[in-house]
Design a protein around this motif. Structure first.
Motif, PDB file in Angstrom:
ATOM      1  N   GLU A 103      61.729 -17.001  -9.139  1.00 25.73           N
ATOM      2  CA  GLU A 103      62.820 -15.964  -9.124  1.00 25.73           C
ATOM      3  C   GLU A 103      63.350 -15.523 -10.315  1.00 25.73           C
ATOM      4  O   GLU A 103      64.023 -14.427 -10.591  1.00 25.73           O
ATOM      5  CB  GLU A 103      63.880 -16.457  -8.438  1.00 25.73           C
ATOM      6  N   GLN A 104      63.312 -16.251 -11.478  1.00 27.62           N
ATOM      7  CA  GLN A 104      63.891 -15.903 -12.836  1.00 27.62           C
ATOM      8  C   GLN A 104      62.890 -15.070 -13.715  1.00 27.62           C
ATOM      9  O   GLN A 104      61.794 -15.565 -14.016  1.00 27.62           O
ATOM     10  CB  GLN A 104      64.203 -17.074 -13.617  1.00 27.62           C
ATOM     11  N   ASP A 105      63.296 -13.949 -14.015  1.00 26.99           N
ATOM     12  CA  ASP A 105      62.504 -13.152 -14.798  1.00 26.99           C
ATOM     13  C   ASP A 105      62.628 -13.581 -16.346  1.00 26.99           C
ATOM     14  O   ASP A 105      63.583 -14.018 -16.754  1.00 26.99           O
ATOM     15  CB  ASP A 105      62.591 -11.565 -14.564  1.00 26.99           C
ATOM     16  N   SER A 106      61.950 -12.893 -17.218  1.00 26.73           N
ATOM     17  CA  SER A 106      61.999 -13.318 -18.901  1.00 26.73           C
ATOM     18  C   SER A 106      63.289 -12.805 -19.107  1.00 26.73           C
ATOM     19  O   SER A 106      63.826 -13.485 -20.106  1.00 26.73           O
ATOM     20  CB  SER A 106      60.817 -12.527 -19.416  1.00 26.73           C
ATOM     21  N   LYS A 107      63.808 -11.801 -18.709  1.00 26.52           N
ATOM     22  CA  LYS A 107      64.999 -11.181 -19.335  1.00 26.52           C
ATOM     23  C   LYS A 107      66.463 -12.457 -18.976  1.00 26.52           C
ATOM     24  O   LYS A 107      67.124 -12.698 -19.797  1.00 26.52           O
ATOM     25  CB  LYS A 107      65.336  -9.778 -18.790  1.00 26.52           C
ATOM     26  N   HIS A 108      66.174 -13.068 -17.838  1.00 23.41           N
ATOM     27  CA  HIS A 108      67.193 -14.072 -17.316  1.00 23.41           C
ATOM     28  C   HIS A 108      66.834 -15.057 -18.485  1.00 23.41           C
ATOM     29  O   HIS A 108      68.135 -15.564 -18.831  1.00 23.41           O
ATOM     30  CB  HIS A 108      66.926 -14.326 -16.014  1.00 23.41           C
ATOM     31  N   VAL A 109      65.697 -15.666 -18.621  1.00 20.70           N
ATOM     32  CA  VAL A 109      65.781 -16.838 -19.477  1.00 20.70           C
ATOM     33  C   VAL A 109      66.095 -16.330 -21.117  1.00 20.70           C
ATOM     34  O   VAL A 109      66.766 -17.204 -21.532  1.00 20.70           O
ATOM     35  CB  VAL A 109      64.004 -17.239 -19.360  1.00 20.70           C
ATOM     36  N   GLU A 110      65.877 -15.300 -21.511  1.00 23.70           N
ATOM     37  CA  GLU A 110      66.255 -14.824 -22.896  1.00 23.70           C
ATOM     38  C   GLU A 110      67.743 -14.817 -23.039  1.00 23.70           C
ATOM     39  O   GLU A 110      68.108 -15.347 -23.829  1.00 23.70           O
ATOM     40  CB  GLU A 110      65.668 -13.484 -23.189  1.00 23.70           C
ATOM     41  N   ASN A 111      68.113 -14.160 -21.938  1.00 26.83           N
ATOM     42  CA  ASN A 111      69.577 -14.101 -21.933  1.00 26.83           C
ATOM     43  C   ASN A 111      70.423 -15.492 -22.126  1.00 26.83           C
ATOM     44  O   ASN A 111      71.562 -15.531 -22.633  1.00 26.83           O
ATOM     45  CB  ASN A 111      70.257 -13.525 -20.642  1.00 26.83           C
ATOM     46  N   ARG A 112      69.830 -16.294 -21.423  1.00 27.29           N
ATOM     47  CA  ARG A 112      70.286 -17.675 -21.439  1.00 27.29           C
ATOM     48  C   ARG A 112      70.501 -18.342 -23.056  1.00 27.29           C
ATOM     49  O   ARG A 112      71.699 -18.660 -23.360  1.00 27.29           O
ATOM     50  CB  ARG A 112      69.467 -18.696 -20.828  1.00 27.29           C
ATOM     51  N   TYR A 113      69.382 -17.883 -23.839  1.00 28.75           N
ATOM     52  CA  TYR A 113      69.492 -18.140 -25.101  1.00 28.75           C
ATOM     53  C   TYR A 113      70.567 -17.595 -26.120  1.00 28.75           C
ATOM     54  O   TYR A 113      71.227 -17.963 -26.652  1.00 28.75           O
ATOM     55  CB  TYR A 113      68.221 -18.120 -25.802  1.00 28.75           C
ATOM     56  N   ILE A 114      70.519 -16.102 -25.378  1.00 27.36           N
ATOM     57  CA  ILE A 114      71.453 -15.418 -26.418  1.00 27.36           C
ATOM     58  C   ILE A 114      72.876 -15.862 -25.865  1.00 27.36           C
ATOM     59  O   ILE A 114      73.913 -15.713 -26.796  1.00 27.36           O
ATOM     60  CB  ILE A 114      71.229 -13.771 -26.012  1.00 27.36           C
ATOM     61  N   GLU A 115      73.331 -15.937 -24.804  1.00 25.28           N
ATOM     62  CA  GLU A 115      74.534 -16.237 -24.316  1.00 25.28           C
ATOM     63  C   GLU A 115      75.104 -17.475 -25.084  1.00 25.28           C
ATOM     64  O   GLU A 115      76.464 -17.571 -25.432  1.00 25.28           O
ATOM     65  CB  GLU A 115      74.660 -16.406 -22.763  1.00 25.28           C
ATOM     66  N   LEU A 116      74.139 -18.687 -25.111  1.00 25.63           N
ATOM     67  CA  LEU A 116      74.602 -19.942 -25.782  1.00 25.63           C
ATOM     68  C   LEU A 116      74.957 -19.631 -27.190  1.00 25.63           C
ATOM     69  O   LEU A 116      75.853 -19.912 -27.533  1.00 25.63           O
ATOM     70  CB  LEU A 116      73.452 -20.866 -25.556  1.00 25.63           C
ATOM     71  N   LEU A 117      74.175 -18.839 -27.839  1.00 21.73           N
ATOM     72  CA  LEU A 117      74.309 -18.589 -29.137  1.00 21.73           C
ATOM     73  C   LEU A 117      75.500 -17.591 -29.405  1.00 21.73           C
ATOM     74  O   LEU A 117      76.332 -17.801 -30.447  1.00 21.73           O
ATOM     75  CB  LEU A 117      72.965 -17.757 -29.750  1.00 21.73           C
ATOM     76  N   THR A 118      75.605 -16.957 -28.849  1.00 22.60           N
ATOM     77  CA  THR A 118      76.927 -15.884 -28.768  1.00 22.60           C
ATOM     78  C   THR A 118      78.167 -16.847 -28.528  1.00 22.60           C
ATOM     79  O   THR A 118      79.029 -16.621 -29.422  1.00 22.60           O
ATOM     80  CB  THR A 118      76.794 -15.044 -27.894  1.00 22.60           C
TER      81      THR A 118
END
Ligand SMILES: Cc1cc2nc3c(=O)[nH]c(=O)nc-3n(C[C@H](O)[C@H](O)[C@H](O)COP(=O)(O)O)c2cc1C
Length: 331
Positions: free
Chosen positions: A144-159
């Motif tokens: 159910e998780q698309d690649s954008k969702h996965v990438e956002n996880r990295y970006i949010e953690l970093l932010t």
């Protein structure tokens, strides 16, 4: 005298070799041996989100049951005033490393969720960490998780982390992104100072007798270095952040290839576990001799000279070489 220095995350390193997170960097005596052998910096073992959260839950439960008074009288133990949790122990180790070593110490956080645990980054920075590595060890197995969702996880953690700390942050990544180059570029925009390519995913095996899944940790071999070398070559001069190579760097040839491709730092782990910290001194001597023989004046002179943007045949790093490689195979 050949200049072996390199710049990584804005840190001036005396050479490009960095012992990556492992039990060796988690032990003060071994860390001293790594520095004595010539390591340019070290990365501490990670502080793991799951350990921190488990501990928080256990403490909450304990304090809650104490408040309600429903604990067993004879098993009741007050929380000792000198109780040292995961973070305290980690900070202690960081303090010891900082007061013992002269080289930069990079702390490491390992987790996947955007929760309070990431606040620890601030404490690590305040305790003197020279940089912070964020290792998002995430297996994207949910259909159910698309690649954008996965990438956002990295970006949010970093932010989140970037908002709290000023020290350099480097992201230890997996190779498994739909568009790795774009992902690295997004991380740069979100405030990363570097990327570490690539995390090794340990592959669980199936025990055919018990039909149980058995976790297993095998050390790497040089064969794994080529994936990292290719991606460092493809990214060099196309992004502005620092590039570190990890996974399969065992001998002089592996290290030379990473530097020629454009690595600012080469992380070592399996080779140190196999041969001991002193192997760094031997590798540095070989590196020095090779540079002398080839008439280089410095590591920086060679760094990136066989990257995609500088190579004589850049297409060899890309798809166009695929057909040639397949056709060149002789049974
Ligand atoms: C025993 C062991 C412990 C490790 N612990 C960590 C860790 O805590 N955090 C982390 O990001 N990587 C950890 N790693 C991964 C290494 O830092 C390194 O990135 C990986 O082993 C690939 O490098 P190599 O091929 O030189 O071994 C560990 C590896 C090993 C073998």
């Amino acid at each position: 005298m050949i200049d072996l220095s390199s710049n990584y995350l804005g840190l001036k390193l005396k050479n490009p070799l960095i012992p990556s997170s492992s039990p060796l960097t988690g032990n003060l005596d071994d860390a001293r041996r790594l520095e004595d052998a010539g390591a340019a910096a070290i990365v501490m073992p990670s502080l793991f989100e799951e350990s921190v959260i488990l501990e928080q839950k256990q403490l909450d439960k304990y304090v809650h049951s104490h408040a309600l008074g429903n604990y067993e009288a004879e098993s009741f133990q007050p929380v000792p005033s000198d109780y040292a949790g995961e973070l305290d122990n980690y900070l202690d180790h960081l303090h010891h490393l900082k007061s013992t070593l002269n080289i930069p110490v990079i702390a490491s956080l390992n987790g996947i969720s955007v929760n309070g645990w990431i606040d620890f980054g601030k404490e690590l920075a305040q305790a003197g960490a020279d940089a912070l590595e964020l290792n998002v060890y995430y297996i994207a197995a949910d259909p159910e998780q698309d690649s954008k969702h996965v990438e956002n996880r990295y970006i949010e953690l970093l932010t989140d982390l970037r908002e709290q700390i000023d020290i350099p942050i480097t992201m230890k990544l997996s190779s498994q992104f739909s568009s790795l180059a774009n992902m690295v570029s997004k991380l740069q925009t979100a405030g990363a100072n570097g990327v570490v390519l690539f995390n090794r995913f340990y592959q669980p095996d199936i025990d055919l007798e018990t039909l149980q899944i058995k976790p297993q940790l095998e050390l790497s071999s040089s064969q794994e270095a080529l994936l990292r070398i290719r991606w460092i070559a493809l990214l060099r001069n196309r992004v502005e952040l620092s590039l570190a190579a990890t996974g399969g760097f065992h001998c002089l040839d592996d290290i030379l290839k990473a530097l020629l491709a454009g690595a600012d730092a080469v992380y070592l782990c399996s080779v140190l576990l196999n041969k001991g910290p002193e192997v760094i001194a031997a590798l540095l001597l070989e590196l020095q001799q090779w540079l002398e023989e080839k008439e280089y004046e410095s590591v920086q002179q060679m760094q990136g000279s066989v990257s995609h943007s500088c190579a004589i045949d850049p297409a060899a790093y890309e798809h166009s070489n695929y057909v040639n490689v397949i056709k060149s195979y002789k049974p």
